[in-house]
Design an enzyme around this catalytic site. Sequence first.
Site, PDB file in Angstrom:
ATOM      1  N   ASP A  56       0.881  -1.149   0.000  1.00  0.00           N
ATOM      2  CA  ASP A  56       0.000   0.000   0.000  1.00  0.00           C
ATOM      3  C   ASP A  56       0.930   1.212   0.000  1.00  0.00           C
ATOM      4  O   ASP A  56       1.922   1.248   0.724  1.00  0.00           O
ATOM      5  CB  ASP A  56      -0.879  -0.013   1.248  1.00  0.00           C
ATOM      6  CG  ASP A  56      -1.913   1.100   1.251  1.00  0.00           C
ATOM      7  OD1 ASP A  56      -1.504   2.281   1.185  1.00  0.00           O
ATOM      8  OD2 ASP A  56      -3.106   0.806   1.346  1.00  0.00           O
ATOM      9  N   SER A  57       0.629   2.227  -0.805  1.00  0.00           N
ATOM     10  CA  SER A  57       1.600   3.325  -0.932  1.00  0.00           C
ATOM     11  C   SER A  57       1.792   4.088   0.372  1.00  0.00           C
ATOM     12  O   SER A  57       2.796   4.780   0.539  1.00  0.00           O
ATOM     13  CB  SER A  57       1.202   4.282  -2.054  1.00  0.00           C
ATOM     14  OG  SER A  57       0.074   5.050  -1.706  1.00  0.00           O
ATOM     15  N   THR A  88      -1.946   5.982  -4.886  1.00  0.00           N
ATOM     16  CA  THR A  88      -1.997   7.428  -5.075  1.00  0.00           C
ATOM     17  C   THR A  88      -1.498   8.226  -3.869  1.00  0.00           C
ATOM     18  O   THR A  88      -1.067   9.365  -4.018  1.00  0.00           O
ATOM     19  CB  THR A  88      -3.432   7.890  -5.398  1.00  0.00           C
ATOM     20  OG1 THR A  88      -4.304   7.509  -4.326  1.00  0.00           O
ATOM     21  CG2 THR A  88      -3.922   7.259  -6.696  1.00  0.00           C
ATOM     22  N   ASP A  89      -1.558   7.652  -2.664  1.00  0.00           N
ATOM     23  CA  ASP A  89      -1.269   8.445  -1.467  1.00  0.00           C
ATOM     24  C   ASP A  89       0.130   9.050  -1.475  1.00  0.00           C
ATOM     25  O   ASP A  89       0.316  10.193  -1.075  1.00  0.00           O
ATOM     26  CB  ASP A  89      -1.451   7.591  -0.203  1.00  0.00           C
ATOM     27  CG  ASP A  89      -2.914   7.394   0.151  1.00  0.00           C
ATOM     28  OD1 ASP A  89      -3.767   8.118  -0.397  1.00  0.00           O
ATOM     29  OD2 ASP A  89      -3.208   6.513   0.975  1.00  0.00           O
ATOM     30  N   GLN A 271       3.181  26.421   2.072  1.00  0.00           N
ATOM     31  CA  GLN A 271       1.955  25.653   2.215  1.00  0.00           C
ATOM     32  C   GLN A 271       0.985  25.934   1.078  1.00  0.00           C
ATOM     33  O   GLN A 271       0.042  25.169   0.867  1.00  0.00           O
ATOM     34  CB  GLN A 271       1.280  25.991   3.547  1.00  0.00           C
ATOM     35  CG  GLN A 271       2.094  25.597   4.767  1.00  0.00           C
ATOM     36  CD  GLN A 271       1.429  25.985   6.067  1.00  0.00           C
ATOM     37  OE1 GLN A 271       0.232  26.246   6.113  1.00  0.00           O
ATOM     38  NE2 GLN A 271       2.205  26.032   7.147  1.00  0.00           N
ATOM     39  N   CYS A 272       1.200  27.017   0.342  1.00  0.00           N
ATOM     40  CA  CYS A 272       0.332  27.361  -0.791  1.00  0.00           C
ATOM     41  C   CYS A 272       0.661  26.454  -1.975  1.00  0.00           C
ATOM     42  O   CYS A 272       1.836  26.238  -2.289  1.00  0.00           O
ATOM     43  CB  CYS A 272       0.527  28.809  -1.208  1.00  0.00           C
ATOM     44  SG  CYS A 272       0.222  30.002   0.103  1.00  0.00           S
TER      45      CYS A 272
END
Length: 336
Positions: A56-57, A88-89, A271-272
């Site tokens: 699982d990623s 996808t994670d 964070q943007c």
Amino acid sequence: MKKTLILYTGGTLGMRRSESGYIPDADLEGALERLLQDAIGQLPSYDFQALDPLLDSANMQPRDWYRIATLIRDNYSQYSGFVVLHGTDTMAYTASALSFALQGLAKPVLVTGSQIPLREMRSDAYNNLIAALLLSGSDEIKEICLYFNGKLLRGNRAVKVSSGSLDAFTSPNYPCLGEVGIQINIDRNALLEPGDATQFQIPESADGDVVLIKLFPGISSLFLSKVIEHRPRGLVIETYGTGNAPTDDCAFTSQLEKATELGIICVAVSQCLENVVDLGKYAAGSALLRAGVIGGLDMTSEACFAKLNHLLAMGYPIDKIKELMETSLCGECTPS
């Protein structure tokens, strides 16, 4: 004849239901053969190889990035392209890490997956897989890409933005490399120029010991001091805006000064999603600059983390790493 190697690492695309929820399914190869049999002759031929164990990623570690890179390196001369099936994670982290490990790539590597397992109705896995296979036969693409839901993105520019939409990834600070709809349209001007020679760099020790922290209102210097006590070799700080931090708290910036004095390489990202870090723009950022923090330009957090980890794992001197963190190695940032 074009031939692609499909590397199956795990992830939602190949999962099946179990009593505890979706789990990786080792029988994906047979399912792909049945699914793709009608497309024989329209796609590159392929070989299939699964990692053991499948992951699982969410369980991916830096060592797993380099396991994948090693498989590509060791099979590089035998195939014209590669498709990496991944959860996808942490897909954006792996795509970024592969770009640094496989610099100078002269063949396409497509990292893809799905939001819904291949075995389920309404799965997006089939379209993602078919498109990635088609693109793996391209003569124009010579870099690590992330393909998802019709969008071809530079791997080290991609971020996951949704867990509930099939349109799960975007590239906030760089144009899409291409779009797959009725036609396949590649933006040749956005593609990475191939290097003079391959510069595959796979470190013996995969973990550069990097920590990623996110600033938040009320973050204390004690919190930062505990991180520094761990003595990581690298620290990626998700700052506000263009690189701002709570610098009214002198103890906070003192901890950053202590970190750099200890040889911990500190890099500021934003964070943007759409961002360019400029530590000299505001006083709240200039204090970080004076403390020895490096600006991460317009890198994503994932790319910055993977890049700093890679440079540290490769054993470069601190001054060299600081220089390279502000240098575009494979299109991961826009030089100032």
